[in-house]
Scaffold this motif. Structure first.
Motif, short mmCIF file in Angstrom:
data_model
loop_
_atom_site.label_atom_id
_atom_site.label_comp_id
_atom_site.label_asym_id
_atom_site.label_seq_id
_atom_site.Cartn_x
_atom_site.Cartn_y
_atom_site.Cartn_z
N ASP A 104 0.81 -1.22 0.00
CA ASP A 104 0.00 0.00 0.00
C ASP A 104 0.85 1.27 0.00
OD1 ASP A 104 0.91 0.08 2.62
OD2 ASP A 104 -1.07 0.10 3.53
N GLY A 105 2.18 1.10 -0.13
CA GLY A 105 3.06 2.25 -0.28
C GLY A 105 3.72 2.75 0.99
N GLU A 106 3.57 2.02 2.09
CA GLU A 106 4.22 2.41 3.33
C GLU A 106 5.70 2.03 3.29
OE1 GLU A 106 4.19 1.35 8.08
OE2 GLU A 106 2.57 0.62 6.83
N LEU A 107 6.57 2.97 3.61
CA LEU A 107 8.00 2.70 3.65
C LEU A 107 8.30 1.81 4.85
CD1 LEU A 107 10.87 3.31 2.56
CD2 LEU A 107 10.91 5.26 4.13
N LEU A 108 8.92 0.65 4.58
CA LEU A 108 9.25 -0.30 5.65
C LEU A 108 10.71 -0.20 6.06
CD1 LEU A 108 7.33 -3.41 4.28
CD2 LEU A 108 6.55 -1.76 6.02
N SER A 109 11.59 0.02 5.08
CA SER A 109 13.01 0.17 5.38
C SER A 109 13.70 0.85 4.21
CB SER A 109 13.66 -1.17 5.69
OG SER A 109 13.69 -2.00 4.55
N GLY A 110 14.87 1.38 4.47
CA GLY A 110 15.64 2.04 3.43
C GLY A 110 15.18 3.47 3.22
N GLU A 111 15.61 4.03 2.09
CA GLU A 111 15.29 5.43 1.82
C GLU A 111 15.43 5.72 0.33
OE1 GLU A 111 16.53 9.71 3.75
OE2 GLU A 111 17.98 8.08 3.80
N LEU A 112 14.50 6.52 -0.16
CA LEU A 112 14.57 7.07 -1.52
C LEU A 112 14.52 8.59 -1.39
CD1 LEU A 112 11.98 4.95 -3.56
CD2 LEU A 112 14.44 4.61 -3.42
N PRO A 113 15.00 9.30 -2.41
CA PRO A 113 14.81 10.75 -2.40
C PRO A 113 13.31 11.08 -2.27
CG PRO A 113 16.35 10.14 -4.12
CD PRO A 113 15.76 8.86 -3.58
N ARG A 114 13.01 12.21 -1.68
CA ARG A 114 11.62 12.58 -1.36
C ARG A 114 10.67 12.49 -2.56
NH1 ARG A 114 9.93 17.38 2.54
NH2 ARG A 114 7.69 17.33 2.17
N LYS A 115 11.09 13.03 -3.70
CA LYS A 115 10.23 13.02 -4.89
C LYS A 115 9.92 11.59 -5.32
CE LYS A 115 10.00 14.54 -9.69
NZ LYS A 115 10.69 15.28 -10.75
N GLN A 116 10.93 10.73 -5.37
CA GLN A 116 10.73 9.35 -5.80
C GLN A 116 9.91 8.57 -4.77
OE1 GLN A 116 13.59 11.09 -6.31
NE2 GLN A 116 13.22 11.18 -8.52
N HIS A 117 10.10 8.88 -3.50
CA HIS A 117 9.29 8.26 -2.44
C HIS A 117 7.81 8.55 -2.69
CE1 HIS A 117 7.82 7.22 1.57
NE2 HIS A 117 7.35 8.46 1.67
N ARG A 118 7.50 9.80 -2.99
CA ARG A 118 6.11 10.18 -3.24
C ARG A 118 5.56 9.52 -4.51
NH1 ARG A 118 5.94 16.52 -1.46
NH2 ARG A 118 6.05 16.11 0.78
N LEU A 119 6.39 9.39 -5.52
CA LEU A 119 5.96 8.72 -6.74
C LEU A 119 5.63 7.25 -6.47
CD1 LEU A 119 8.46 10.21 -9.34
CD2 LEU A 119 5.99 10.61 -9.26
N VAL A 120 6.47 6.58 -5.68
CA VAL A 120 6.21 5.18 -5.33
C VAL A 120 4.92 5.07 -4.54
CG1 VAL A 120 7.03 3.20 -3.97
CG2 VAL A 120 8.62 4.46 -5.43
N GLN A 121 4.70 5.96 -3.59
CA GLN A 121 3.46 5.93 -2.80
C GLN A 121 2.23 6.12 -3.70
OE1 GLN A 121 4.44 8.98 0.15
NE2 GLN A 121 4.25 7.39 1.70
N ALA A 122 2.30 7.06 -4.62
CA ALA A 122 1.17 7.31 -5.53
C ALA A 122 0.93 6.10 -6.43
CB ALA A 122 1.44 8.55 -6.37
N TRP A 123 1.99 5.54 -6.98
CA TRP A 123 1.87 4.38 -7.86
C TRP A 123 1.28 3.19 -7.10
CZ3 TRP A 123 4.52 -0.36 -7.68
CH2 TRP A 123 4.36 -1.17 -8.81
#
Length: 85
Positions: free
Chosen positions: A38-57
């Motif tokens: 469902d797009g919740e970050l479990l571990s690691g890190e992406l740049p903020r913009k890419q994090h938001r894109l993954v959540q939206a996708w």
């Protein structure tokens, strides 16, 4: 390492021999993260913009991600899922 989707330089993978709970592995230019379906970050890190894109996708394709996870854990290749455009 089956690729489920690729968009804007982001690569999303699922592994057949991976443990529960359902999740996906995401990479972007050397950054790695693990997200729930469902797009919740479990571990690691992406740049903020890419994090938001993954959540939206993930929000758009949550049902398809769940189906892909199930197929993958039955020993088949995960389904390809439409990228963001």
């Amino acid at each position: 390492m089956p690729i489920v989707s690729m968009f804007f330089g982001i690569i999303v993978r699922m592994y057949a021999d991976d443990h529960n709970s359902p999740h996906m592995h995401v990479e972007y230019q050397g950054s790695k993260a693990v997200y729930s379906l469902d797009g919740e970050l479990l571990s690691g890190e992406l740049p903020r913009k890419q994090h938001r894109l993954v959540q939206a996708w993930a929000a758009i394709h949550e049902e398809e991600l769940q189906a892909s996870w199930e197929v993958c854990h039955e020993g088949e290749q995960p389904m390809r899922i439409e990228p963001l455009r």
